[in-house]
Design an enzyme around this catalytic site. Structure first.
Site, PDB file in Angstrom:
ATOM      1  CG  ASP A 198       1.251  -6.658  -2.871  1.00 52.52           C
ATOM      2  OD1 ASP A 198       0.490  -5.519  -3.303  1.00 52.52           O
ATOM      3  OD2 ASP A 198       1.158  -7.877  -3.302  1.00 52.52           O
ATOM      4  CG  ASP A 236       0.522  -0.806  -3.576  1.00 54.21           C
ATOM      5  OD1 ASP A 236      -0.397  -0.238  -4.083  1.00 54.21           O
ATOM      6  OD2 ASP A 236       0.404  -2.225  -3.767  1.00 54.21           O
ATOM      7  CG  ASP A 251      -3.003  -2.990  -3.286  1.00 56.52           C
ATOM      8  OD1 ASP A 251      -3.607  -2.525  -4.296  1.00 56.52           O
ATOM      9  OD2 ASP A 251      -2.150  -4.013  -3.564  1.00 56.52           O
TER      10      ASP A 251
END
Length: 316
Positions: A207, A211, A9
């Site tokens: 995080d 996600d 990410d």
């Protein structure tokens, strides 16, 4: 150990997750009014970019008001009513879907996004009034950690909702191999599945709340410990310090562990396959065979404890 592709990410994983407004481009009206309307609209947002807009307005001494209506458009921005005026703050897709003409801002968009800045368009009552550019610095260790993963033969991918220009600019700085940009939160799982079909075992590092499904879908989910609780609960591994070198250490530890497993299997079979048949055939005293079995256990346990000496450090 089997993972050859790691997906990252962007916000809060490769970057610090503390974005700040760096540029305010006014197309109509003045800067304070632009910040007042955008900041007021973003007060209901939980997104780091929205919080950066609110913080920037407050730092400039702009008085904000609570929006009368508020809507989060996932992956695109927010829509709100501030003082009776309809305010949109978001990416080009949001404004185009709501019928706002953005051609006048194209040159500024290209310039700011080329500088790796997430750029939001601000429209009031259907009229574009300005742009806000937000920069989220890359973590100091990101580029070196990504380089170390490449040295281990790992392919790296960045999965982000940002547009292609911003994503590629950040990927270049971090040394990422491949970029998948413009992915809405609901589309992250599908992208992980696609990568699994193409490359096999895939790890995901993230995080945020968005996600969590992708972390669950990945063969190995790795959560940044400084992120959200739901991401941590969804992951197989949590990096407590939020340091990407932990990903490198996890890969090295997995390889070191499997080396020990293979070594221990060898020693266990070595003693028993030689000594026990000799004892059964009467060519060796049974007591010696028992000693051999005990020796194999001692060897295996001692060798396993040597794993603590394995160099799994990421950072040199």
């Amino acid at each position: 150990r089997e993972v050859k592709t790691i997906v990252f990410d962007k916000t809060g994983t490769l970057t610090l997750g503390r974005p700040q407004v760096t540029d305010v481009v006014v197309l109509e009206g003045d800067e304070r009014e632009l910040l007042r309307l955008a900041g007021s609209a973003e007060q209901g947002s939980e997104h780091p970019v929205g919080k950066a807009v609110v913080e920037s307005a407050k730092l400039r001494g702009v008085a904000l008001s609570a929006p009368d209506e508020f809507e989060t458009v996932r992956g695109k921005g927010v829509a709100a009513r501030v003082g009776g005026r309809k305010v949109l703050v978001g990416n080009a897709r949001l404004l185009q879907e709501r019928g706002v003409e953005i051609a006048v801002a194209e040159a500024d968009l290209v310039r700011l996004e080329g500088e790796a800045k997430t750029t939001m368009l601000v429209a009031v009552d259907g009229q574009l009034i300005g742009l806000l550019a937000v920069a989220d610095p890359i973590k100091p260790e990101s580029a070196e950690a990504i380089g170390a993963l490449h040295g281990l033969g790992i392919r790296t991918v960045m999965l982000t909702g940002d547009n292609q220009r911003v994503a590629e600019a950040i990927a270049r700085r971090a040394g990422i191999d491949h970029v998948v940009a413009g992915v809405l939160p609901d589309g992250k799982v599908a992208e992980i599945q696609r990568l699994q079909a193409e490359y096999g075992a895939v790890a995901m590092v993230g995080d945020g709340i968005n996600d969590a499904p992708a972390l669950t879908q990945a063969n190995v989910g790795v959560a940044i410990g400084t992120g959200t609780d739901i991401a941590i609960e969804s992951a197989d591994i949590t990096l407590v310090r939020g340091d990407l070198w932990g990903v490198v250490s996890a890969i090295k530890l997995s390889h070191a562990t499997f080396r020990k497993i293979r070594q221990n299997l060898f020693w266990a079979f070595f003693y028993n396959l030689i000594m026990i048949p000799l004892a059964v055939l009467g060519l060796l005293h049974p007591a010696l065979a028992e000693i051999a079995m005990a020796s194999s256990s001692i060897t295996v346990v001692t060798n396993a404890n040597l794993l603590r000496r394995a160099d799994i450090r990421g950072r040199r």
